[in-house]
Design an enzyme around this catalytic site. Structure first.
Site, PDB file in Angstrom:
ATOM      1  N   ASP A  78       2.889   2.081  -4.860  1.00  0.00           N
ATOM      2  CA  ASP A  78       3.179   3.432  -4.368  1.00  0.00           C
ATOM      3  C   ASP A  78       2.853   4.417  -5.492  1.00  0.00           C
ATOM      4  O   ASP A  78       3.508   4.421  -6.541  1.00  0.00           O
ATOM      5  CB  ASP A  78       4.652   3.535  -3.970  1.00  0.00           C
ATOM      6  CG  ASP A  78       4.987   4.854  -3.282  1.00  0.00           C
ATOM      7  OD1 ASP A  78       4.056   5.634  -3.012  1.00  0.00           O
ATOM      8  OD2 ASP A  78       6.178   5.097  -3.023  1.00  0.00           O
ATOM      9  N   GLU A 119      -0.469   4.455  -0.727  1.00  0.00           N
ATOM     10  CA  GLU A 119       0.308   3.214  -0.740  1.00  0.00           C
ATOM     11  C   GLU A 119      -0.570   2.051  -0.289  1.00  0.00           C
ATOM     12  O   GLU A 119      -1.492   2.226   0.517  1.00  0.00           O
ATOM     13  CB  GLU A 119       1.497   3.302   0.212  1.00  0.00           C
ATOM     14  CG  GLU A 119       2.509   4.377  -0.093  1.00  0.00           C
ATOM     15  CD  GLU A 119       3.601   4.417   0.962  1.00  0.00           C
ATOM     16  OE1 GLU A 119       4.409   3.465   1.017  1.00  0.00           O
ATOM     17  OE2 GLU A 119       3.634   5.382   1.741  1.00  0.00           O
TER      18      GLU A 119
END
Length: 414
Positions: free
Chosen positions: A8, A104
């Site tokens: 992330d 992500e």
């Protein structure tokens, strides 16, 4: 057991802007567009978050919370370019990489060579370590422990390539990895076994679970469920009765159970939909003006689909009123298409069926169910209407040469 990592990127849009303009670094920054268009924040750096600035917040509210905030209009093409660079880095560690969003991605590290080497090199692993790496069972803690140096190497490689930082969560499945990546940010690295996941999250508020929003939290509270642990131990049949299949999914999430595979991509980031949306300069309740914006957005979507070589069959409209209530409705067509006239006809019907007349602040149009045009045929309409097909090609050609505003569809202007 598998080792799944969730990468992330930290404050991705804002971090990219800081990289492009170093003078912005160290100061409160949000990506959200021009205040005159009443946009919303899509990303805020950590300096801005200290003042309560968050994604999804109206620009005006963000500036009220942080008067020294710098607002930058977003540039999707720039972010996609950097996102593809990051995916190239991830593919160096494992071929099993699944883009989850622009900032992500999930990675299955179970069979990654660096992880196997790390396990084989552990003190006391023994001469048969490499054989065990490929076949024998290993303790969850052992695998995650071996994956930590790999995750650190991924963070360093991303930073070398993009000068950006990433947070990584790891676990035996995608859900635990996703939850683990939120434990410590920025630049965090959190490995969690299923047992560790339960120790960490079971005492916490149920709203911390990925996928549970405020309405669901309130509904769960009425059943006496306020913590993740209570949800995990609540009778399955009662959850199914109240929430249907979503009840099963919530209970599995609370237990840290997830059978979903990491689905690798091979030819770039898979495109699931194409769309455009527009935040109005002031609330609008005129059907004529809304229709003009709808026509322009449909035109933009159709042109983009043709330019990128896609056909689609599911048309969606997005309507957000002055109180930020958002309605999304869609309709599946019986054939694939990329014609703005069909997109506009369908989106207009969806508007008329679902708009209650309240003033709108945002309108959006998108098409999903996409396939590459080289792998599918246009509907028979386009086979017979040769004149229209040539007209569309001519308009696209002129716009490619002179810009999108060279030709504007009648009715698309207010």
């Amino acid at each position: 057991m598998r080792v799944v990592a969730h990468v992330d990127m930290d404050a991705f849009f804002a971090s990219v802007e800081e990289k492009m303009n170093p003078r912005l670094a160290g100061h409160p920054l949000a990506v959200g567009g021009d205040l005159k268009r009443r946009g919303v924040v899509s990303s805020a750096n950590y300096e801005a978050r200290k003042f309560g600035v968050r994604a999804g917040m109206p620009n005006a509210e963000a500036v009220r919370l942080c008067p020294d905030l710098t607002l930058v209009e977003g540039n999707p093409q720039k972010y996609v370019h950097v996102s593809l660079q990051i995916l190239e880095v991830l593919k160096d560690f494992t071929p099993i990489v699944e883009p989850f969003s622009i900032d992500e991605a999930f990675l299955d590290l179970t069979g990654a060579p660096r992880l196997l080497q790390g396990t084989a090199g552990r003190k006391g692993a023994g001469a048969d370590a490499s054989a065990r790496a490929g076949a024998g069972p290993r303790a969850p803690e052992e695998l995650l422990d071996a994956a930590i140096p790999v995750a650190r190497a991924i963070q360093r490689a991303i930073h070398r390539r993009t000068d950006l930082s990433a947070t990584i969560g790891m676990g035996p499945n995608k859900y635990i990895a996703k939850m683990a990546s939120g434990v410590e940010k920025p630049r965090g690295l959190t490995p969690l076994t299923q047992e560790g996941y339960r120790r960490h999250f079971w005492p916490r508020d149920v709203k911390e679970l990925w996928g549970i929003g405020e309405k669901t939290r309130i509904a769960l509270e009425k059943l006496g469920i306020t913590t993740v642990g209570q949800l995990a131990h609540f009778p399955k049949e009662f959850l199914t009765y109240h929430f249907g299949l979503n009840g099963d999914r919530m209970r599995e999430a609370a237990l840290g159970e997830d059978e979903g595979e990491v689905v690798p991509y091979y030819r770039g980031v898979p495109v699931k939909s194409m769309g455009h949306e527009f935040t109005l300069s002031q609330d609008v309740d005129s059907r004529e003006r809304i229709g003009a914006h709808l026509l322009r957005l449909s035109d933009q979507v159709g042109r983009r689909m043709r330019h990128d070589g896609y056909l689609g069959r599911i048309v969606s409209v997005k309507l957000r009123d002055s109180k930020f209530h958002t309605t999304i409705r869609q309709r599946a067509l019986p054939y694939l298409m990329n014609d703005e006239s069909l997109i506009h006809k369908t989106s207009s019907a969806l508007l008329d069926e679902n708009w209650d007349g309240r003033p709108l602040r945002l309108i959006g149009v998108s098409v999903s169910g996409l396939v590459h045009s080289g792998n599918a045929e246009q509907p028979s309409l386009f086979d017979t209407d040769e004149r229209r097909r040539k007209m569309i090609e001519a308009v696209d050609s002129l716009r490619d040469r002179f810009g999108d505003t060279a030709l504007v569809r009648a009715g698309a202007n207010e």
